[in-house]
Scaffold this motif. Structure first.
Motif, PDB file in Angstrom:
ATOM      1  N   VAL A 184      39.262  46.116  43.421  1.00  0.00           N
ATOM      2  CA  VAL A 184      40.666  45.680  43.449  1.00  0.00           C
ATOM      3  C   VAL A 184      41.279  46.008  44.816  1.00  0.00           C
ATOM      4  CG1 VAL A 184      41.108  45.765  40.958  1.00  0.00           C
ATOM      5  CG2 VAL A 184      41.348  47.855  42.309  1.00  0.00           C
ATOM      6  N   TYR A 185      40.418  46.211  45.828  1.00  0.00           N
ATOM      7  CA  TYR A 185      40.901  46.555  47.163  1.00  0.00           C
ATOM      8  C   TYR A 185      41.427  45.310  47.878  1.00  0.00           C
ATOM      9  CZ  TYR A 185      37.361  50.065  45.979  1.00  0.00           C
ATOM     10  OH  TYR A 185      36.599  51.000  45.326  1.00  0.00           O
ATOM     11  N   VAL A 186      42.159  45.557  48.966  1.00  0.00           N
ATOM     12  CA  VAL A 186      42.597  44.463  49.836  1.00  0.00           C
ATOM     13  C   VAL A 186      41.363  43.717  50.353  1.00  0.00           C
ATOM     14  CG1 VAL A 186      43.663  43.932  52.063  1.00  0.00           C
ATOM     15  CG2 VAL A 186      44.757  45.568  50.502  1.00  0.00           C
ATOM     16  N   SER A 187      41.389  42.390  50.214  1.00  0.00           N
ATOM     17  CA  SER A 187      40.207  41.586  50.528  1.00  0.00           C
ATOM     18  C   SER A 187      40.608  40.131  50.698  1.00  0.00           C
ATOM     19  CB  SER A 187      39.214  41.681  49.360  1.00  0.00           C
ATOM     20  OG  SER A 187      38.302  40.601  49.378  1.00  0.00           O
ATOM     21  N   PRO A 188      39.971  39.417  51.640  1.00  0.00           N
ATOM     22  CA  PRO A 188      40.207  37.965  51.724  1.00  0.00           C
ATOM     23  C   PRO A 188      39.612  37.200  50.540  1.00  0.00           C
ATOM     24  CG  PRO A 188      38.645  38.672  53.433  1.00  0.00           C
ATOM     25  CD  PRO A 188      39.110  39.923  52.725  1.00  0.00           C
ATOM     26  N   GLN A 189      38.841  37.906  49.680  1.00  0.00           N
ATOM     27  CA  GLN A 189      38.293  37.300  48.450  1.00  0.00           C
ATOM     28  C   GLN A 189      37.318  36.156  48.739  1.00  0.00           C
ATOM     29  OE1 GLN A 189      38.922  38.325  45.146  1.00  0.00           O
ATOM     30  NE2 GLN A 189      40.160  40.016  45.865  1.00  0.00           N
ATOM     31  N   ASN A 190      36.540  36.279  49.812  1.00  0.00           N
ATOM     32  CA  ASN A 190      35.478  35.289  50.038  1.00  0.00           C
ATOM     33  C   ASN A 190      34.303  35.527  49.095  1.00  0.00           C
ATOM     34  OD1 ASN A 190      36.841  33.977  52.101  1.00  0.00           O
ATOM     35  ND2 ASN A 190      36.099  35.420  53.635  1.00  0.00           N
ATOM     36  N   ASP A 191      34.166  36.782  48.632  1.00  0.00           N
ATOM     37  CA  ASP A 191      33.119  37.095  47.650  1.00  0.00           C
ATOM     38  C   ASP A 191      33.740  37.916  46.523  1.00  0.00           C
ATOM     39  OD1 ASP A 191      30.645  37.311  46.377  1.00  0.00           O
ATOM     40  OD2 ASP A 191      30.028  39.039  47.579  1.00  0.00           O
ATOM     41  N   ASN A 192      34.820  37.393  45.966  1.00  0.00           N
ATOM     42  CA  ASN A 192      35.483  38.016  44.825  1.00  0.00           C
ATOM     43  C   ASN A 192      35.720  39.511  44.978  1.00  0.00           C
ATOM     44  OD1 ASN A 192      36.070  36.054  42.539  1.00  0.00           O
ATOM     45  ND2 ASN A 192      34.041  35.432  43.215  1.00  0.00           N
ATOM     46  N   GLY A 193      36.183  39.911  46.164  1.00  0.00           N
ATOM     47  CA  GLY A 193      36.567  41.306  46.358  1.00  0.00           C
ATOM     48  C   GLY A 193      35.460  42.207  46.861  1.00  0.00           C
TER      49      GLY A 193
ATOM     50  N   ASN B 116      44.813  45.424  46.443  1.00  0.00           N
ATOM     51  CA  ASN B 116      45.158  44.031  46.727  1.00  0.00           C
ATOM     52  C   ASN B 116      46.403  43.665  45.919  1.00  0.00           C
ATOM     53  OD1 ASN B 116      45.203  41.215  47.022  1.00  0.00           O
ATOM     54  ND2 ASN B 116      42.978  41.133  47.154  1.00  0.00           N
ATOM     55  N   PRO B 117      47.478  43.177  46.588  1.00  0.00           N
ATOM     56  CA  PRO B 117      48.732  42.867  45.876  1.00  0.00           C
ATOM     57  C   PRO B 117      48.537  41.921  44.676  1.00  0.00           C
ATOM     58  CG  PRO B 117      49.037  42.656  48.250  1.00  0.00           C
ATOM     59  CD  PRO B 117      47.575  42.947  48.035  1.00  0.00           C
ATOM     60  N   GLU B 118      47.510  41.067  44.708  1.00  0.00           N
ATOM     61  CA  GLU B 118      47.247  40.193  43.551  1.00  0.00           C
ATOM     62  C   GLU B 118      47.004  41.009  42.280  1.00  0.00           C
ATOM     63  OE1 GLU B 118      43.956  37.507  44.290  1.00  0.00           O
ATOM     64  OE2 GLU B 118      44.769  37.025  46.271  1.00  0.00           O
ATOM     65  N   TYR B 119      46.450  42.216  42.454  1.00  0.00           N
ATOM     66  CA  TYR B 119      46.117  43.047  41.291  1.00  0.00           C
ATOM     67  C   TYR B 119      47.213  44.047  40.942  1.00  0.00           C
ATOM     68  CZ  TYR B 119      41.373  41.199  41.595  1.00  0.00           C
ATOM     69  OH  TYR B 119      40.282  40.371  41.616  1.00  0.00           O
TER      70      TYR B 119
ATOM     71  N   ASP C 119      50.599  51.251  40.209  1.00  0.00           N
ATOM     72  CA  ASP C 119      49.908  50.732  39.013  1.00  0.00           C
ATOM     73  C   ASP C 119      48.566  51.431  38.847  1.00  0.00           C
ATOM     74  OD1 ASP C 119      51.920  48.886  38.487  1.00  0.00           O
ATOM     75  OD2 ASP C 119      50.953  47.291  39.648  1.00  0.00           O
ATOM     76  N   PHE C 120      47.845  51.584  39.966  1.00  0.00           N
ATOM     77  CA  PHE C 120      46.530  52.224  39.886  1.00  0.00           C
ATOM     78  C   PHE C 120      46.659  53.673  39.417  1.00  0.00           C
ATOM     79  CE2 PHE C 120      43.042  54.786  41.253  1.00  0.00           C
ATOM     80  CZ  PHE C 120      41.946  54.037  40.836  1.00  0.00           C
ATOM     81  N   ASP C 121      47.632  54.388  39.982  1.00  0.00           N
ATOM     82  CA  ASP C 121      47.820  55.792  39.591  1.00  0.00           C
ATOM     83  C   ASP C 121      48.141  55.906  38.100  1.00  0.00           C
ATOM     84  OD1 ASP C 121      47.277  56.718  42.146  1.00  0.00           O
ATOM     85  OD2 ASP C 121      49.378  56.692  42.778  1.00  0.00           O
ATOM     86  N   GLU C 122      48.939  54.966  37.620  1.00  0.00           N
ATOM     87  CA  GLU C 122      49.266  54.959  36.187  1.00  0.00           C
ATOM     88  C   GLU C 122      48.010  54.679  35.358  1.00  0.00           C
ATOM     89  OE1 GLU C 122      51.990  52.452  33.028  1.00  0.00           O
ATOM     90  OE2 GLU C 122      52.631  52.462  35.123  1.00  0.00           O
ATOM     91  N   LEU C 123      47.186  53.733  35.822  1.00  0.00           N
ATOM     92  CA  LEU C 123      45.926  53.438  35.133  1.00  0.00           C
ATOM     93  C   LEU C 123      45.069  54.702  35.051  1.00  0.00           C
ATOM     94  CD1 LEU C 123      43.713  51.512  33.973  1.00  0.00           C
ATOM     95  CD2 LEU C 123      42.981  51.148  36.346  1.00  0.00           C
ATOM     96  N   ALA C 124      44.893  55.386  36.182  1.00  0.00           N
ATOM     97  CA  ALA C 124      44.049  56.585  36.209  1.00  0.00           C
ATOM     98  C   ALA C 124      44.584  57.639  35.238  1.00  0.00           C
ATOM     99  CB  ALA C 124      43.974  57.141  37.633  1.00  0.00           C
ATOM    100  N   ALA C 125      45.908  57.812  35.211  1.00  0.00           N
ATOM    101  CA  ALA C 125      46.518  58.809  34.318  1.00  0.00           C
ATOM    102  C   ALA C 125      46.336  58.416  32.859  1.00  0.00           C
ATOM    103  CB  ALA C 125      48.004  58.947  34.650  1.00  0.00           C
ATOM    104  N   GLU C 126      46.522  57.127  32.541  1.00  0.00           N
ATOM    105  CA  GLU C 126      46.398  56.652  31.151  1.00  0.00           C
ATOM    106  C   GLU C 126      44.949  56.740  30.662  1.00  0.00           C
ATOM    107  OE1 GLU C 126      48.659  55.776  28.834  1.00  0.00           O
ATOM    108  OE2 GLU C 126      50.202  56.457  30.232  1.00  0.00           O
ATOM    109  N   VAL C 127      44.002  56.487  31.558  1.00  0.00           N
ATOM    110  CA  VAL C 127      42.583  56.616  31.194  1.00  0.00           C
ATOM    111  C   VAL C 127      42.281  58.073  30.861  1.00  0.00           C
ATOM    112  CG1 VAL C 127      40.217  56.488  32.097  1.00  0.00           C
ATOM    113  CG2 VAL C 127      41.788  54.565  32.458  1.00  0.00           C
ATOM    114  N   ARG C 128      42.730  58.969  31.729  1.00  0.00           N
ATOM    115  CA  ARG C 128      42.509  60.403  31.508  1.00  0.00           C
ATOM    116  C   ARG C 128      43.144  60.885  30.213  1.00  0.00           C
ATOM    117  NH1 ARG C 128      43.339  61.293  36.763  1.00  0.00           N
ATOM    118  NH2 ARG C 128      45.510  61.939  36.492  1.00  0.00           N
TER     119      ARG C 128
END
Length: 569
Positions: free
Chosen positions: A57-66, A76-79, A84-93
């Motif tokens: 989900v990193y910043v990428s021109p997406q020539n090979d799907n990230g 990557n702002p599209e994601y 959001d990522f920090d919240e995901l990590a906390a919710e997973v934990r």
């Protein structure tokens, strides 16, 4: 970050692979996002998943799907956002689950800051982050290596008059691991994510990072100009893995899985034997080439069942004897759906999906579930190349026609083999677009979603979903599934794969009929005497209403598959 488990806690775990672009969209953009995954964490927890592998989900021109990363430490702002990522990590934990990130460090995007610097001049401090070579004496590419996506593996840079190496897409420049500064950067970026509470990494094509420094021409013993023998499991790769283990994997107690391209059993034992201090486990792909005639992906043939069984068995026995550890999988984002490939995805779809699950989850290793597999998702029904999105599929469609195939013949091959088969959106419910998005999906949604979706299966105790949930639970309950010795039992039966896992006074027996035919299977006398007569068998998992008793000779209905536990009296 502390784990409540022992050092190898991941041996009892099941990993769920999320292809974020197709998982769940919360914004109506038509592409999945990080918030969509947060929304579905309870679903994954309910399934019994321990580890979520989130693809790039990193910043990428997406020539090979990230997998072409332009910034390793930004989302990557599209994601979504880093918040959001920090919240995901906390919710997973919070759910006692673990997050595994996909790390791509064989190459970076040519849009990465390092490469942008490197191409400024031959003496730029970042020049040596990549692999540059002068043109051949007569001009042209430095050697005859071919890119894995087709065409030469070298790109010419006009400004500095040198070529740079690209084993994959022409915008994916290979990093120079001989340079200690590159290895320092890799440790730094992994530390960044580990400090955010990530529990592990999936390392993309990690066995290609060490190249033969002479960069010789390939004499074509594999196929003309292939080149892979000069960089696959290369000269210093184990040294580099030990360095990463010492500096980042061990200190953070991370679970690591290496994606091993064209590797060997001997190397995978070294990568994953705990005494070697390299990785937790490895993916190998040999069993997913059993329908490639002479190793050619873009030609069709029915798969070789005997070869599938003997490869799975050889890796089970070999890794066991060498104290290595397998990552077990039939599906991922680069493969057509196993259900359509190895079994029957129409009349016997449900039985087939359960058969593949039972067969895989009884083996030794850590199982990986690719999104949609747990509801028995088949390949989509493609109507034409214009529905497809993968750069590889469009390239090959053109190349096959240049080689003389008609558009129909070319499309038939692409339809079977395309990576897009596994990349269509997750089917959540029977609302429009299967509940994936309120917008226009980036790739088509399988039309069968009113029949095949998560919501329907959650409420049906006989569903594929509930079968997966049961198998995932069995690994936590029965130690024999973790360390029982693998023994193949079917002796080249044309329809049946059968094996046991044996430990002390216990045996697990798995019998699967991979055909549309009713068939009869007989155990060898010695096994029947030692185990079948030793005590009553408990059915752990099965996929038919009527279950035949476990006798020396068994009649199996089409795609029947069972797992039993025998305890000696």
């Amino acid at each position: 970050m502390e784990h409540s488990h022992t050092a190898d806690w991941w041996k009892k775990s099941t990993v769920y692979q999320v292809y974020p672009k197709s998982f769940k969209d919360t914004t109506g953009s038509g592409e999945g996002d990080i918030r969509g995954l947060i929304e579905k964490l309870d679903y994954l927890q309910g399934l019994g998943i321990d580890i979520i592998w989130l693809q790039p989900v990193y910043v990428s021109p997406q020539n090979d799907n990230g997998y072409d990363v332009a910034d390793y430490c930004e989302i990557n702002p599209e994601y979504g956002t880093m918040a959001d990522f920090d919240e995901l990590a906390a919710e997973v934990r919070r759910r006692n689950m673990h997050l595994m990130l996909d790390i791509v460090v064989n190459h970076s995007s040519t849009e990465h800051r390092w490469f942008q610097e490197a191409k400024q001049s031959r003496n730029n401090p970042y020049r040596d982050y990549y692999i540059w070579k002068d043109p051949a004496p007569g001009g042209g590419v430095p050697n005859n290596w071919q890119s894995k996506f087709g065409g030469p593996a070298w790109q010419y840079d006009e400004a500095t008059g040198q070529y740079f190496l690209t084993l994959f897409d022409k915008t994916q420049a290979d990093l120079n691991w001989e340079n200690p500064a590159v290895r320092e950067e890799v440790v730094k970026l992994m530390t960044f994510w580990a400090e955010k509470g990530v529990s592990g990494f999936r390392l993309d094509v990690i066995n290609l990072i060490s190249k033969d420094q002479n960069f010789p021409d390939d004499d074509g013993s594999a196929r003309p100009g292939d080149g892979r023998k000069f960089y696959t499991d290369g000269p210093r790769v184990h040294e580099y893995m030990k360095e990463l283990n010492r500096r980042i994997f061990k200190p953070y107690n991370l679970v690591t899985v290496g994606e091993m391209s064209s590797t060997s059993l001997e190397n995978c034992i070294l990568y994953s034997n705990p005494e070697q201090n390299e990785l937790s486990m490895t993916f190998n792909f040999h069993h997913l080439k059993v329908d490639y005639p002479n190793g050619q992906k873009w030609e069709l043939m029915p798969y070789d069942f005997e070869q599938l069984k003997s490869l799975l068995s050889r890796w089970q026995t070999g890794m066991q004897e060498g104290c290595g550890w397998n990552a077990l999988f039939f599906n991922n984002h680069d493969q057509p759906r196993a259900l359509s490939r190895f079994t029957d995805d129409s009349e016997y779809r449900v039985e087939s999906a359960k058969l593949l699950a039972t067969t895989l989850h009884g083996l030794q290793g850590t199982p990986y579930v690719f999104q949609g597999e747990e509801i028995g998702l088949p390949n989509p029904k493609w109507n034409g190349i214009e529905e497809m999105r993968d750069v590889e599929s469009h390239n090959i469609y053109r190349i096959l026609q240049e080689q003389g195939k008609s558009p129909e013949e070319a499309f038939n091959i692409i339809r079977e083999r395309s990576r897009d088969n596994s990349r269509t959106p997750m089917l959540w419910d029977s609302t429009p677009n299967a509940g994936f998005t309120s917008g226009t999906p980036w790739i088509k949604v399988d039309e069968r979603y009113p029949e095949i979706n998560v919501e329907r299966q959650l409420h049906d105790p006989d569903s594929v979903y509930h079968h997966y949930k049961k198998l995932i639970g069995l690994r936590k309950k029965h130690q024999i599934l973790i360390d029982g010795t693998f023994v193949r039992l079917d002796e080249a039966h044309p329809q049946v794969f059968a094996y046991s896992r044996v430990k002390g006074q216990e045996a697990v027996v798995v019998v699967s009929n991979f055909s549309k035919e009713q068939t009869v299977f007989q155990f060898a006398d010695a096994f029947a005497e030692e185990w079948l007569e030793a005590g009553p068998a408990e059915l752990l998992a099965g996929n038919t209403k009527q279950v035949p008793p476990l006798w020396k000779e068994m009649a199996l209905s089409p795609f029947a598959s069972y797992m039993w536990l025998i305890r000696r009296k």
